[in-house]
Design an enzyme around this catalytic site. Sequence first.
Site, PDB file in Angstrom:
ATOM      1  N   HIS A  70      -3.946  14.123   0.501  1.00 37.58           N
ATOM      2  CA  HIS A  70      -4.130  13.292   1.696  1.00 37.58           C
ATOM      3  C   HIS A  70      -2.915  13.415   2.620  1.00 37.58           C
ATOM      4  CE1 HIS A  70      -5.132   9.897   4.266  1.00 37.58           C
ATOM      5  NE2 HIS A  70      -3.953   9.370   4.008  1.00 37.58           N
ATOM      6  N   GLN A 122      -2.479   2.720  15.044  1.00 36.70           N
ATOM      7  CA  GLN A 122      -1.467   3.269  14.132  1.00 36.70           C
ATOM      8  C   GLN A 122      -0.615   4.347  14.811  1.00 36.70           C
ATOM      9  OE1 GLN A 122      -3.242   4.805  10.523  1.00 36.70           O
ATOM     10  NE2 GLN A 122      -1.271   5.304   9.589  1.00 36.70           N
ATOM     11  N   GLU A 174     -10.158   3.847   4.073  1.00 41.64           N
ATOM     12  CA  GLU A 174      -9.351   4.644   3.152  1.00 41.64           C
ATOM     13  C   GLU A 174      -9.846   4.335   1.743  1.00 41.64           C
ATOM     14  OE1 GLU A 174      -5.157   3.964   3.931  1.00 41.64           O
ATOM     15  OE2 GLU A 174      -5.183   5.463   5.534  1.00 41.64           O
ATOM     16  N   TYR A 190       1.149   5.805  -0.318  1.00 44.44           N
ATOM     17  CA  TYR A 190       0.725   7.017   0.387  1.00 44.44           C
ATOM     18  C   TYR A 190       0.983   8.141  -0.616  1.00 44.44           C
ATOM     19  CZ  TYR A 190       0.818  10.167   4.583  1.00 44.44           C
ATOM     20  OH  TYR A 190       0.580  11.129   5.550  1.00 44.44           O
ATOM     21  N   ARG A 213      -6.786   4.015  13.585  1.00 46.08           N
ATOM     22  CA  ARG A 213      -5.907   5.184  13.781  1.00 46.08           C
ATOM     23  C   ARG A 213      -5.255   5.219  15.151  1.00 46.08           C
ATOM     24  NH1 ARG A 213      -5.113   5.981   8.612  1.00 46.08           N
ATOM     25  NH2 ARG A 213      -7.013   6.525   7.486  1.00 46.08           N
ATOM     26  N   TYR A 247       3.397   3.228  14.837  1.00 45.88           N
ATOM     27  CA  TYR A 247       3.968   3.448  13.503  1.00 45.88           C
ATOM     28  C   TYR A 247       5.426   3.895  13.464  1.00 45.88           C
ATOM     29  CZ  TYR A 247       3.843   8.604  13.048  1.00 45.88           C
ATOM     30  OH  TYR A 247       4.081   9.934  13.163  1.00 45.88           O
ATOM     31  N   ARG A 306       1.718  16.835  12.478  1.00 46.98           N
ATOM     32  CA  ARG A 306       3.020  17.512  12.653  1.00 46.98           C
ATOM     33  C   ARG A 306       2.967  19.008  12.385  1.00 46.98           C
ATOM     34  NH1 ARG A 306       4.138  12.625  10.165  1.00 46.98           N
ATOM     35  NH2 ARG A 306       3.840  13.576   8.137  1.00 46.98           N
ATOM     36  N   LYS A 341      -3.209  -1.831  10.078  1.00 46.26           N
ATOM     37  CA  LYS A 341      -3.672  -2.010   8.704  1.00 46.26           C
ATOM     38  C   LYS A 341      -3.807  -3.485   8.349  1.00 46.26           C
ATOM     39  CE  LYS A 341      -2.731   2.400   7.313  1.00 46.26           C
ATOM     40  NZ  LYS A 341      -3.568   3.246   6.466  1.00 46.26           N
ATOM     41  N   ASP A 363      -8.777   0.319   2.365  1.00 48.12           N
ATOM     42  CA  ASP A 363      -7.691  -0.056   3.271  1.00 48.12           C
ATOM     43  C   ASP A 363      -8.112   0.335   4.691  1.00 48.12           C
ATOM     44  OD1 ASP A 363      -5.173  -0.705   4.296  1.00 48.12           O
ATOM     45  OD2 ASP A 363      -4.388   1.299   3.895  1.00 48.12           O
ATOM     46  N   THR A 423      -4.629   6.456   0.041  1.00 43.82           N
ATOM     47  CA  THR A 423      -5.889   7.190   0.163  1.00 43.82           C
ATOM     48  C   THR A 423      -5.966   8.299  -0.869  1.00 43.82           C
ATOM     49  OG1 THR A 423      -5.729   6.803   2.518  1.00 43.82           O
ATOM     50  CG2 THR A 423      -7.383   8.405   1.798  1.00 43.82           C
ATOM     51  N   GLU A 446      -9.390   3.965  -1.912  1.00 41.42           N
ATOM     52  CA  GLU A 446      -8.217   3.757  -2.762  1.00 41.42           C
ATOM     53  C   GLU A 446      -8.608   3.006  -4.025  1.00 41.42           C
ATOM     54  OE1 GLU A 446      -4.690   2.243  -0.909  1.00 41.42           O
ATOM     55  OE2 GLU A 446      -5.150   3.135   1.043  1.00 41.42           O
ATOM     56  N   GLU A 463      -9.277  12.559   8.084  1.00 37.95           N
ATOM     57  CA  GLU A 463      -9.294  13.912   7.537  1.00 37.95           C
ATOM     58  C   GLU A 463     -10.631  14.592   7.812  1.00 37.95           C
ATOM     59  OE1 GLU A 463      -7.381  13.782   3.302  1.00 37.95           O
ATOM     60  OE2 GLU A 463      -7.824  11.747   3.961  1.00 37.95           O
ATOM     61  N   ASP A 485       0.833  -1.192   0.000  1.00 37.27           N
ATOM     62  CA  ASP A 485       0.000   0.000   0.000  1.00 37.27           C
ATOM     63  C   ASP A 485       0.875   1.253   0.000  1.00 37.27           C
ATOM     64  OD1 ASP A 485      -2.580   1.159  -0.014  1.00 37.27           O
ATOM     65  OD2 ASP A 485      -2.340   1.694   2.088  1.00 37.27           O
ATOM     66  N   THR A 504      -8.531  -5.653   4.410  1.00 32.86           N
ATOM     67  CA  THR A 504      -8.544  -4.783   3.230  1.00 32.86           C
ATOM     68  C   THR A 504      -9.629  -5.337   2.322  1.00 32.86           C
ATOM     69  OG1 THR A 504      -6.151  -4.483   3.407  1.00 32.86           O
ATOM     70  CG2 THR A 504      -7.151  -3.886   1.303  1.00 32.86           C
TER      71      THR A 504
HETATM   72 MN    MN Z   1      -3.858   3.012   2.686  1.00 31.69          MN
END
Ligand code: MN
Length: 426
Positions: free
Chosen positions: A136, A243, A202, A131, A240, A247, A145, A256, A236, A353, A204, A367, A129, A260
């Site tokens: 996104h 994650q 997500e 990004y 969160r 992560y 961040r 994840k 996907d 995503t 996708e 989001e 997968d 899926t």
């Molecule tokens: Mn994904």
Amino acid sequence: MQSWIDSANRADGPFPVQNLPYGIFSRDPALQEPVCGVAIGDMILDLAVLEQAGLMDMGNGPVFDLPFLNGFMELGPEAWTGLRQYLTEILRKGGDDALSGNPELQKAALFPLADATMFMPFLVAEFTDFYASKHHATHVGTLFRGAENALPPNWLHMPIGYNGRASSVVVSGSDIHRPMGQIKPDDAETPHFGPAQRVDFELELGAVIGVATEMGQPVSTAQADKMIFGYVLLNDWSARDIQAWEYQPLGPFQAKAFGTSISPWVVPKAALERLRCKAVAPDKPLLPYLSEQKPGLYDITLEASIQPENATRATTICRTNYNRMYYSSAQQLAHHASSGCPMNCGDLLGSGTISGPETSEYGSLLEKSEAGQKPFILDTGETRTFIEDYDRITLTGWAQGDGYRIGFGECTGRIIPPLPEPDWKN
Ligand code: MN
């Protein structure tokens, strides 16, 4: 071009003769092993029946009397083109009458789509997968961040990805258990183990790889494009809260790995050829191995909806377009093979995503709810930040041609409660 099968000629129907997506279906799963079929209007054309009737000889033995498409996929692009031309010819109005002029064969080979049970369309070799939507990545990066550091320093130079799990890729319609995992709320000193509270989807597109590469052998984006058999819708599912804690530094793992979902119909890349479009010019020049001569994206409208358990209708929560992507599937595939990593028939590459700049184009709840800070209201009056038990998420997509639509069908699934925990001491 029209089909002699009338239901294929509706201007807003998903499966006109210009599409011809491949899937695995059964008329009755209790009586018949699933076989390969092609969607045309309201019907499925049973390819195993045509193969048995001697109309299509793909060479080395039957490839359609199988419960997966891999046997056909690994024959390669020439075989894909050849079969597509033949199917177009026997399904279009005024073409070869091998099927249109043979009522007995029609009776054996055409089956109503609404009565079919659909299965996983292919054996997933491995799932990776990415990004690769800048919108996104910028939205998510800003939430975590701040706007200044939204994109990681490598983002504008390569499509970032992670190796996912093939074992948990399931076909549309399958329920997904809410994952259990380690969660550490910001105000907690230590993590606890429990059901994820921030389950998300997500939106996708998945690229289905048909052609393998040798270990050690990189490929250009042009070669990579030829290796792609087709595309599916892909959800996907993501936890969160799991994650956020797990992560760093190796990326998502259990957040994840629990599921899926993909749509049952693989839309051939050939059906999308006329709907190609260019990505926006890259912000920074890309290294030569990622350069793309051919427009690598497609104009595909994509939607996501959510429907709580007792709601009579779904609420659309996202409408965006695949042409919003920054990196194409061909670039992702070229990047994946660039180290010498061998790619196999049946590899599935998630686009990442897909989000656009507008709030209505956010392809995840992370989001949409601004990481849970901003609940949103459904058409039923209920509010949501993340997915609750028995909520149904449905993805749809279509590309608008000149008087016809290349539809992807749908990719749907519900989050259901976790299974009982084992006795951890035994
Ligand atoms: Mn994904």
